[in-house]
Scaffold this motif. Structure first.
Motif, short mmCIF file in Angstrom:
data_model
loop_
_atom_site.label_atom_id
_atom_site.label_comp_id
_atom_site.label_asym_id
_atom_site.label_seq_id
_atom_site.Cartn_x
_atom_site.Cartn_y
_atom_site.Cartn_z
N GLU A 140 40.88 1.66 15.13
CA GLU A 140 39.46 1.35 15.04
C GLU A 140 38.69 2.58 14.59
OE1 GLU A 140 38.42 -2.12 18.21
OE2 GLU A 140 38.18 -0.05 18.90
N GLY A 141 37.56 2.33 13.97
CA GLY A 141 36.73 3.43 13.53
C GLY A 141 35.35 2.95 13.12
N VAL A 142 34.53 3.86 12.67
CA VAL A 142 33.17 3.53 12.24
C VAL A 142 33.25 2.73 10.94
CG1 VAL A 142 30.96 4.47 11.47
CG2 VAL A 142 32.18 5.55 13.37
N THR A 143 32.62 1.55 10.95
CA THR A 143 32.59 0.69 9.77
C THR A 143 31.19 0.61 9.16
OG1 THR A 143 32.24 -1.27 11.15
CG2 THR A 143 34.52 -0.72 10.58
N GLU A 144 30.17 1.02 9.92
CA GLU A 144 28.81 1.01 9.41
C GLU A 144 27.99 2.09 10.10
OE1 GLU A 144 26.19 -2.65 8.40
OE2 GLU A 144 25.46 -1.99 10.36
N VAL A 145 27.10 2.73 9.34
CA VAL A 145 26.16 3.70 9.89
C VAL A 145 24.76 3.15 9.62
CG1 VAL A 145 25.32 6.08 9.80
CG2 VAL A 145 27.74 5.61 9.41
N ARG A 146 23.89 3.29 10.62
CA ARG A 146 22.54 2.72 10.52
C ARG A 146 21.50 3.73 11.00
NH1 ARG A 146 20.55 -1.94 14.48
NH2 ARG A 146 18.60 -2.46 13.44
N TRP A 147 20.47 3.93 10.18
CA TRP A 147 19.33 4.77 10.56
C TRP A 147 18.11 3.85 10.68
CZ3 TRP A 147 23.01 6.46 7.12
CH2 TRP A 147 23.61 7.70 7.38
N THR A 148 17.41 3.91 11.82
CA THR A 148 16.23 3.07 12.05
C THR A 148 15.12 3.90 12.69
OG1 THR A 148 17.03 2.45 14.26
CG2 THR A 148 17.61 0.97 12.44
N GLY A 149 13.93 3.31 12.71
CA GLY A 149 12.82 3.90 13.46
C GLY A 149 12.01 4.94 12.72
N GLY A 150 12.43 5.33 11.55
CA GLY A 150 11.66 6.30 10.78
C GLY A 150 10.83 5.61 9.72
N THR A 151 10.13 6.40 8.95
CA THR A 151 9.35 5.86 7.83
C THR A 151 9.56 6.77 6.63
OG1 THR A 151 7.67 4.98 9.32
CG2 THR A 151 7.03 5.29 7.03
N LEU A 152 9.99 6.16 5.53
CA LEU A 152 10.12 6.86 4.25
C LEU A 152 9.17 6.16 3.29
CD1 LEU A 152 11.33 8.83 2.23
CD2 LEU A 152 13.27 7.25 1.97
N LEU A 153 8.05 6.81 3.02
CA LEU A 153 7.06 6.22 2.14
C LEU A 153 7.62 6.00 0.74
CD1 LEU A 153 3.89 8.27 3.18
CD2 LEU A 153 4.60 5.99 3.96
N ASP A 154 7.11 5.00 0.04
CA ASP A 154 7.56 4.69 -1.31
C ASP A 154 7.42 5.88 -2.25
OD1 ASP A 154 8.37 2.76 -3.44
OD2 ASP A 154 6.33 3.14 -4.15
#
Length: 173
Positions: free
Chosen positions: A97-111
């Motif tokens: 088993e291992g990492v299959t997905e990485v997710r970053w949330t909660g921030g804001t990257l303006l256009d």
């Protein structure tokens, strides 16, 4: 056509091409030695039709193992762990088993801004192959799904939302 006019057209074309290239999710380094450890720097150059990016999900390509994301100030990072397509040996143990997905949330990257999201892992020892790294960019309004993988005879330029790729080269001796 004058030399000055030709230079101006060349510059305009070059800038336009650079702008089009930055309109996708890309990797800072698009090739690496097969079997090596690789620092994946996913570059995001814009939001979704003017809307800020709020989440980024990256699918780890099959064969890439020992994946660890880099924390990013202002963002929460999480991983999904699941069965590996091919188990591997590490320190005398079989890893299934291992990492299959990485997710970053909660921030804001303006256009109007650009940013990078980083993880690292060991690439499979398959020189000549290209690994694709599907990226889903979720914005306040809308999303981009940089997940398209070229079929035989296609290049990423043929696709609307191509997944970034890593070409595996021969190891240096």
């Amino acid at each position: 056509m004058t030399k000055l006019m030709a230079a101006a057209l060349t510059a305009a074309f070059t800038l336009g091409a650079a702008g089009a290239a930055s309109a996708h999710a890309t990797l800072e380094t698009a090739e690496a030695p097969a079997g090596s450890y690789y620092k994946a720097v996913v570059r995001i150059g814009h939001g979704c039709d003017g809307s800020a990016t709020r989440e980024l999900r990256v699918k780890v390509p099959d064969g890439m193992v020992s994946v660890k994301p880099m924390p990013k100030p202002g963002w929460e990072v999480s991983t999904t762990v699941g069965p590996l397509a091919v188990p591997f040996q590490s320190h005398g143990k079989t890893i299934t088993e291992g990492v299959t997905e990485v997710r970053w949330t909660g921030g804001t990257l303006l256009d109007a801004h650009y940013d990078e999201f980083v993880f690292r892992g060991q690439l499979p020892d398959r020189p000549g192959e290209t690994l694709y790294v599907p990226v889903v960019q979720i914005c306040e309004k809308g999303e981009h799904r940089w997940i398209e993988i070229p079929a035989a005879g296609q290049t990423p330029a043929d696709l609307k939302e191509p997944a970034p790729g890593i070409r595996l080269t021969d190891r240096k001796k």
